[in-house]
Design an enzyme around this catalytic site. Structure first.
Site, PDB file in Angstrom:
ATOM      1  N   GLY A 153      33.612 -20.410  90.232  1.00 41.46           N
ATOM      2  CA  GLY A 153      32.570 -20.762  91.194  1.00 41.46           C
ATOM      3  C   GLY A 153      32.845 -20.186  92.566  1.00 41.46           C
ATOM      4  O   GLY A 153      31.989 -19.531  93.167  1.00 41.46           O
ATOM      5  N   ALA A 206      38.521 -11.688  88.006  1.00 44.76           N
ATOM      6  CA  ALA A 206      37.324 -11.839  88.856  1.00 44.76           C
ATOM      7  C   ALA A 206      36.330 -10.689  88.729  1.00 44.76           C
ATOM      8  O   ALA A 206      35.294 -10.698  89.398  1.00 44.76           O
ATOM      9  CB  ALA A 206      37.684 -12.040  90.323  1.00 44.76           C
ATOM     10  N   ALA A 207      36.586  -9.714  87.858  1.00 45.67           N
ATOM     11  CA  ALA A 207      35.623  -8.616  87.703  1.00 45.67           C
ATOM     12  C   ALA A 207      34.277  -9.141  87.197  1.00 45.67           C
ATOM     13  O   ALA A 207      33.216  -8.731  87.681  1.00 45.67           O
ATOM     14  CB  ALA A 207      36.174  -7.562  86.758  1.00 45.67           C
ATOM     15  N   GLY A 208      34.322 -10.041  86.234  1.00 45.93           N
ATOM     16  CA  GLY A 208      33.086 -10.625  85.728  1.00 45.93           C
ATOM     17  C   GLY A 208      32.371 -11.453  86.776  1.00 45.93           C
ATOM     18  O   GLY A 208      31.134 -11.494  86.826  1.00 45.93           O
ATOM     19  N   ASP A 209      33.132 -12.114  87.645  1.00 42.94           N
ATOM     20  CA  ASP A 209      32.530 -12.909  88.718  1.00 42.94           C
ATOM     21  C   ASP A 209      31.825 -12.008  89.725  1.00 42.94           C
ATOM     22  O   ASP A 209      30.718 -12.309  90.178  1.00 42.94           O
ATOM     23  CB  ASP A 209      33.608 -13.736  89.427  1.00 42.94           C
ATOM     24  CG  ASP A 209      34.262 -14.745  88.502  1.00 42.94           C
ATOM     25  OD1 ASP A 209      33.590 -15.215  87.564  1.00 42.94           O
ATOM     26  OD2 ASP A 209      35.442 -15.053  88.704  1.00 42.94           O
TER      27      ASP A 209
END
Length: 316
Positions: A40, A247-250
């Site tokens: 988040g 965190a690449a997908g985030d």
């Protein structure tokens, strides 16, 4: 553009290891790092750096980690006024990074799992006034459902990153405007492995039958697919040297939401999202690796030049 992000806030504890230890084995790791994370919070920071006005909803502990996590969000101009505090400890993620940049993550959710429906109801007005809501599954599923229900009644578009995935997701939530899984998550949700456009189309169709209006499917370095009312779109990934995939997908998810809200173009949003994801893997850590708008613009400018040169070479 007012984006509300509802989800987890974690302190990531990074330990580089090569190789990863087997059962009963001890290996020496690199220097430990403490980096703000949580899906988040990562998505909130990524969206803010790309130009959105972001409000974060979630929960931290009344401890040092909680104070640090809020402070780092505020540093990126994320509104933290509605982040609540629990008597449980703040969430922590233990991240082991391997030589090729892949990671193994163990999450102790702590205060994130104390963020209940009653906490969301206190923020109902903020959700109803948003231009879009972005939520993940590192908080209780009942809380996720409450967020989606509030947004649906108010006509606010919802984006769900189903991570960590659970097979009973649609039995719990019923509906979502956009679902944003990766290839392993979509296989868990539908039983359909994805390795080309045909299988991506099959997987997306199953998700839409289950209750997702539109599907944004991440397939790592290969790129991403969108299935919506206009059919199937594909954006190839950009090739970079990976350092850490955390965190690449985030970054991808947040970038897609921000660009889509700004221009209402799937093609533009897919390209920006793939660029943001690619840039993120070139640096270590969760939030420190998330790119700013100018980084993405510069990256895409170079990509356009390279693509133009390649087309000239092919035609000559």
């Amino acid at each position: 553009m007012n984006l509300v992000v509802v989800g987890s806030l974690n302190m990531d504890i990074l330990i580089p290891t090569d190789p990863y230890p087997g059962p009963g084995e001890t290996v020496m790791g690199g220097d430990i790092q403490y980096v703000p994370g949580g899906k988040g919070a990562n998505q909130a920071v990524a969206a803010a750096r790309l130009g959105a006005h972001v409000t974060m909803l979630g929960m931290v502990g009344a401890d040092g980690y909680g104070k640090q996590l809020k402070k780092m969000l505020e540093h990126d101009h994320v509104d933290t006024e509605l982040i609540q505090t629990s008597d449980k400890s703040s969430g922590v993620a233990f991240v082991h990074i391997e030589k090729d940049g892949e990671n193994r993550i163990i999450v102790s959710p702590g205060a994130n799992y104390a963020y209940g429906v009653e906490n969301v109801l206190k923020c109902k007005n903020m959700i109803e006034r948003a231009d879009a809501v972005l939520v993940q599954l590192e908080i209780p599923i009942e809380t996720v459902k409450a967020v989606l229900d509030i947004a649906a009644v108010a006509g606010v578009p919802t984006f769900l990153d189903p991570a960590p995935a659970r097979a009973d997701l649609f039995e719990q939530i019923g509906h979502v405007d956009w679902i944003v899984p990766n290839e392993s998550e979509v296989e868990l949700l539908t039983g359909q492995p994805v390795y080309d456009i045909k299988t991506a189309r099959l997987a997306a169709a199953k998700l839409q039958q289950l209750g997702a209006r539109r599907v944004l499917l991440k397939v790592g370095s290969y790129g991403a697919y969108v299935s919506d009312e206009n059919g199937m779109s594909f954006q190839p990934g950009f090739q970079v040297v990976p350092v850490d995939t955390t965190a690449a997908g985030d970054a991808f998810c947040a970038a897609f939401v921000v660009d889509y809200l700004r221009y209402n173009s799937v093609h533009s949003a897919l390209r920006v999202a793939c660029a943001a994801g690619a840039l993120t893997v070139t640096k270590q850590g969760a939030q420190p690796s998330l790119p700013y708008a100018e980084d993405v613009t510069a990256f895409l400018d170079v990509a356009i030049e390279v693509e133009g040169l390649a087309q000239q070479s092919e035609s000559s």
